[in-house]
Design a protein around this motif. Sequence first.
Motif, PDB file in Angstrom:
ATOM      1  N   ARG A   1       1.056  -1.200   0.105  1.00  0.00           N
ATOM      2  CA  ARG A   1       0.008  -0.048  -0.065  1.00  0.00           C
ATOM      3  C   ARG A   1       0.897   1.314   0.118  1.00  0.00           C
ATOM      4  O   ARG A   1       0.132   2.335  -0.261  1.00  0.00           O
ATOM      5  CB  ARG A   1      -0.934   0.068   1.134  1.00  0.00           C
ATOM      6  CG  ARG A   1      -1.985  -0.999   1.149  1.00  0.00           C
ATOM      7  CD  ARG A   1      -2.939  -0.835   2.463  1.00  0.00           C
ATOM      8  NE  ARG A   1      -3.972  -1.941   2.361  1.00  0.00           N
ATOM      9  CZ  ARG A   1      -3.822  -3.388   2.375  1.00  0.00           C
ATOM     10  NH1 ARG A   1      -2.683  -3.851   2.362  1.00  0.00           N
ATOM     11  NH2 ARG A   1      -4.949  -3.877   2.084  1.00  0.00           N
ATOM     12  N   ASP A   2       2.060   1.224   0.360  1.00  0.00           N
ATOM     13  CA  ASP A   2       3.017   2.287   0.520  1.00  0.00           C
ATOM     14  C   ASP A   2       3.789   2.646  -0.795  1.00  0.00           C
ATOM     15  O   ASP A   2       4.381   3.718  -0.603  1.00  0.00           O
ATOM     16  CB  ASP A   2       3.907   2.234   1.594  1.00  0.00           C
ATOM     17  CG  ASP A   2       3.208   1.995   3.087  1.00  0.00           C
ATOM     18  OD1 ASP A   2       2.169   2.609   3.070  1.00  0.00           O
ATOM     19  OD2 ASP A   2       3.862   1.594   3.890  1.00  0.00           O
ATOM     20  N   ARG A   3       3.603   1.838  -1.826  1.00  0.00           N
ATOM     21  CA  ARG A   3       4.252   1.869  -3.018  1.00  0.00           C
ATOM     22  C   ARG A   3       4.087   3.316  -3.695  1.00  0.00           C
ATOM     23  O   ARG A   3       2.521   3.753  -3.776  1.00  0.00           O
ATOM     24  CB  ARG A   3       4.085   1.120  -4.000  1.00  0.00           C
ATOM     25  CG  ARG A   3       4.638  -0.327  -3.469  1.00  0.00           C
ATOM     26  CD  ARG A   3       4.943  -1.117  -4.752  1.00  0.00           C
ATOM     27  NE  ARG A   3       6.344  -0.879  -5.142  1.00  0.00           N
ATOM     28  CZ  ARG A   3       6.987  -1.848  -6.201  1.00  0.00           C
ATOM     29  NH1 ARG A   3       6.056  -2.727  -6.820  1.00  0.00           N
ATOM     30  NH2 ARG A   3       7.985  -1.282  -6.614  1.00  0.00           N
ATOM     31  N   LYS A   4       4.664   4.290  -4.302  1.00  0.00           N
ATOM     32  CA  LYS A   4       4.169   5.344  -5.127  1.00  0.00           C
ATOM     33  C   LYS A   4       3.585   4.942  -6.382  1.00  0.00           C
ATOM     34  O   LYS A   4       3.465   3.863  -7.005  1.00  0.00           O
ATOM     35  CB  LYS A   4       5.512   6.102  -5.517  1.00  0.00           C
ATOM     36  CG  LYS A   4       6.219   6.845  -4.271  1.00  0.00           C
ATOM     37  CD  LYS A   4       7.538   7.235  -4.989  1.00  0.00           C
ATOM     38  CE  LYS A   4       8.274   8.039  -3.571  1.00  0.00           C
ATOM     39  NZ  LYS A   4       9.639   8.555  -4.004  1.00  0.00           N
TER      40      LYS A   4
END
Length: 334
Positions: free
Chosen positions: A70-73
Motif C-alpha cells: 500500500r505504501d508504493r508510489k
Amino acid sequence: MPDVTAPADERRPLRVSVGHRPPAPMTAYVDQIVGDDLSEVEFTFFMGSYRARDVDVVHVCDVDAFLGGRDRKPAERVAAATEAADDLRDRGIALVRTVVGPERPDDEALAILDRVTSTFVALDEVTPTPDPRRTVVIPHAHHRDRFLGYPRGEQVPGRILCVARAGVGRAAEGPLKVLSVTDTPDLSLRIAGEEDPTLETLLPRAIRRSRGRVTARTETLSDAEVIREVDGAELVVLPAIDSLVDQGLLFTVLSMDRPVLLPDGAAARRLAEEVGPGWVLTHDGPITAEVLDEAVSELRGTERDARPNLAGRGLETTVAAYAEVHRAATARAV
C-alpha cells in the motif's frame, strides 16, 4: 492452458496460484477457494507481489499486496501492474480478482490490471466491480461445519463484544467512550483481539473506571478463542466490512448464532434481509450511547429464528463455484 480436448481422466489438474497464505489451522478466506478435494485443481500460493510462474490461473485476493504494498508510489504501482499484465498475456495466464470494497476509479495501476482480468469475484450483489459482465458473485461461506466440536462458552446477558483479528479499535473505540452513559442497566463491554495502539490510553482508563463493566483480552486469538468470546456475547459490534478478514469474522459470528451490529449500508441491509429478522442490526453514523441502547432494545424485542439463515453458503458450494470460475477463466485469458 489445460488440454480440454482430452478425456477427463487424462487431463492434468488445473494449476491455480492464489495470492494468499496457504490454508492453515486458523480460518481464512482461502479455505473456501481450496476446500479438501485437490484432485481437479493443483494449488500453489504466494504472498506479496506478483512473480512469473507456470500456471493456468492467478487468483489475486489483495490487489495492493500484488502491486508491492500500500505504501508504493503511483509510478511504482503502474510499473508493477504493467510488468504483471505483460507476463500474464505472454504466458496466456488467466487473472481472477476478488473485489471486497469499491476500488479507486482513478488508479492507473488498477486500470491496467482491469484490462487483463478474466473474472472479478464479488461476495455479494451490491459490491461494485470494474465490469459487471466479467463478474461472478460467490457468497462468503459460513463456518458452521468448520467449528463443529469446538468447545463452546456460555452467553453472558447484556455483554456487548468488540472483537477483531487485528485493529480491534475500529469497533471498540466508540463503545468504550459511551458505555458509561447508556441507559440499559445490565450492559457490559468485552474487548477481544490483538493489542491496538489506538486504545493504548482509552482502554486501561475505561477498565479502571467501569467497576467491572469493561473487560479485555488483548492478544492474538486462535479460532477456538474467538468462538469462546463470541459465545459469551449477547451482541457483537463489528466495524465496516472492508476486508476479507472482516468478512470472515462476520460469518464466524453469524455461524455461531450471535447477532451483529454493523454500520448501515447496502451490503448490510441485503445481508439482514437474507439471514432473517434480528440477526443483523445496523446503525447510521458513529456509535453512541443511544445507538447501543436502541440496538439492545431492538434485539430483545425482535422474534427471530433459532439460527440465522445461511443457506447456500456451505463450503462445498463455494469451493465448487471457485473451481468453475477458474476453469471458465482460462477460456477468457487475455
